[in-house]
Design a protein around this motif. Structure first.
Motif, PDB file in Angstrom:
ATOM      1  N   HIS A   1       0.805  -1.215   0.000  1.00  0.00           N
ATOM      2  CA  HIS A   1       0.000   0.000   0.000  1.00  0.00           C
ATOM      3  C   HIS A   1       0.847   1.279   0.000  1.00  0.00           C
ATOM      4  CE1 HIS A   1       1.010  -0.760   4.171  1.00  0.00           C
ATOM      5  NE2 HIS A   1       0.698   0.494   4.447  1.00  0.00           N
ATOM      6  N   LEU A   2       2.157   1.150   0.199  1.00  0.00           N
ATOM      7  CA  LEU A   2       3.031   2.319   0.280  1.00  0.00           C
ATOM      8  C   LEU A   2       3.753   2.651  -1.016  1.00  0.00           C
ATOM      9  CD1 LEU A   2       4.685   1.642   3.753  1.00  0.00           C
ATOM     10  CD2 LEU A   2       2.769   3.185   3.232  1.00  0.00           C
ATOM     11  N   VAL A   3       3.833   1.673  -1.912  1.00  0.00           N
ATOM     12  CA  VAL A   3       4.603   1.879  -3.140  1.00  0.00           C
ATOM     13  C   VAL A   3       3.983   1.064  -4.275  1.00  0.00           C
ATOM     14  CG1 VAL A   3       6.269   0.040  -2.634  1.00  0.00           C
ATOM     15  CG2 VAL A   3       6.957   1.931  -4.082  1.00  0.00           C
ATOM     16  N   VAL A   4       3.980   1.653  -5.458  1.00  0.00           N
ATOM     17  CA  VAL A   4       3.508   0.948  -6.658  1.00  0.00           C
ATOM     18  C   VAL A   4       4.707   0.856  -7.595  1.00  0.00           C
ATOM     19  CG1 VAL A   4       1.872   0.918  -8.556  1.00  0.00           C
ATOM     20  CG2 VAL A   4       1.198   1.887  -6.346  1.00  0.00           C
ATOM     21  N   PRO A   5       5.514  -0.192  -7.426  1.00  0.00           N
ATOM     22  CA  PRO A   5       6.769  -0.285  -8.179  1.00  0.00           C
ATOM     23  C   PRO A   5       6.603  -0.806  -9.592  1.00  0.00           C
ATOM     24  CG  PRO A   5       6.576  -2.148  -6.721  1.00  0.00           C
ATOM     25  CD  PRO A   5       5.373  -1.276  -6.467  1.00  0.00           C
ATOM     26  N   SER A   6       7.623  -0.523 -10.364  1.00  0.00           N
ATOM     27  CA  SER A   6       7.793  -1.120 -11.677  1.00  0.00           C
ATOM     28  C   SER A   6       8.871  -2.181 -11.494  1.00  0.00           C
ATOM     29  CB  SER A   6       8.246  -0.060 -12.676  1.00  0.00           C
ATOM     30  OG  SER A   6       8.653  -0.654 -13.880  1.00  0.00           O
ATOM     31  N   TYR A   7       8.526  -3.446 -11.755  1.00  0.00           N
ATOM     32  CA  TYR A   7       9.485  -4.524 -11.557  1.00  0.00           C
ATOM     33  C   TYR A   7      10.267  -4.783 -12.831  1.00  0.00           C
ATOM     34  CZ  TYR A   7       6.956  -5.525  -7.243  1.00  0.00           C
ATOM     35  OH  TYR A   7       6.383  -5.438  -6.007  1.00  0.00           O
ATOM     36  N   GLY A   8      11.523  -5.129 -12.689  1.00  0.00           N
ATOM     37  CA  GLY A   8      12.374  -5.494 -13.821  1.00  0.00           C
ATOM     38  C   GLY A   8      12.904  -6.905 -13.615  1.00  0.00           C
ATOM     39  N   THR A   9      13.552  -7.427 -14.633  1.00  0.00           N
ATOM     40  CA  THR A   9      14.145  -8.756 -14.507  1.00  0.00           C
ATOM     41  C   THR A   9      15.453  -8.674 -13.732  1.00  0.00           C
ATOM     42  OG1 THR A   9      15.235  -8.510 -16.642  1.00  0.00           O
ATOM     43  CG2 THR A   9      13.101  -9.606 -16.638  1.00  0.00           C
ATOM     44  N   GLN A  10      15.748  -9.742 -13.006  1.00  0.00           N
ATOM     45  CA  GLN A  10      16.989  -9.773 -12.239  1.00  0.00           C
ATOM     46  C   GLN A  10      18.188  -9.780 -13.166  1.00  0.00           C
ATOM     47  OE1 GLN A  10      17.340  -9.274  -9.060  1.00  0.00           O
ATOM     48  NE2 GLN A  10      15.162  -9.382  -8.582  1.00  0.00           N
ATOM     49  N   ARG A  11      19.250  -9.186 -12.688  1.00  0.00           N
ATOM     50  CA  ARG A  11      20.516  -9.173 -13.417  1.00  0.00           C
ATOM     51  C   ARG A  11      21.444 -10.201 -12.797  1.00  0.00           C
ATOM     52  NH1 ARG A  11      21.410  -2.676 -13.187  1.00  0.00           N
ATOM     53  NH2 ARG A  11      19.428  -2.093 -14.158  1.00  0.00           N
ATOM     54  N   SER A  12      22.479 -10.573 -13.522  1.00  0.00           N
ATOM     55  CA  SER A  12      23.432 -11.532 -12.943  1.00  0.00           C
ATOM     56  C   SER A  12      24.737 -10.873 -12.629  1.00  0.00           C
ATOM     57  CB  SER A  12      23.666 -12.693 -13.903  1.00  0.00           C
ATOM     58  OG  SER A  12      23.744 -12.274 -15.214  1.00  0.00           O
TER      59      SER A  12
END
Length: 98
Positions: free
Chosen positions: A87-98
């Motif tokens: 409820h505090l943040v509406v993030p944009s998710y990305g793919t994990q990096r290596s």
């Protein structure tokens, strides 16, 4: 505040300038429960660039002028859920990096 970056913060492919950007301008900052005596871990969540995917960075606040970043990776949905901060943040998710 001076930001120092440890090698462990670089393990997931997040660049130093990205770490600094998230710590300096987070969308959300959460004080975490310390696992070690004498530490003050603080989670910073936000994008490194405008409209970019969110990154999670954990720093130890050594004193009021030094933050030591020891963890950085692309933000995980599981972290947001586990901390109960949906409820505090509406993030944009990305793919994990290596």
């Amino acid at each position: 505040m001076r930001i120092e970056i440890t090698p462990s913060a670089r393990q997931h492919g997040i660049a130093d300038d990205e770490i600094r950007a998230v710590v300096e301008y987070p969308a959300l900052r959460v004080v975490l429960t310390a696992r070690r005596v004498g530490t003050r871990p603080v989670l910073h969540i936000g994008p490194a660039v405008e409209r970019g995917p969110f990154i999670e960075v954990i720093v130890d606040i050594v004193d009021p002028v030094i933050a030591v970043a020891f963890h950085a990776m692309m933000l995980r949905k599981s972290l947001v859920t586990n901390l109960g901060i949906e409820h505090l943040v509406v993030p944009s998710y990305g793919t994990q990096r290596s």
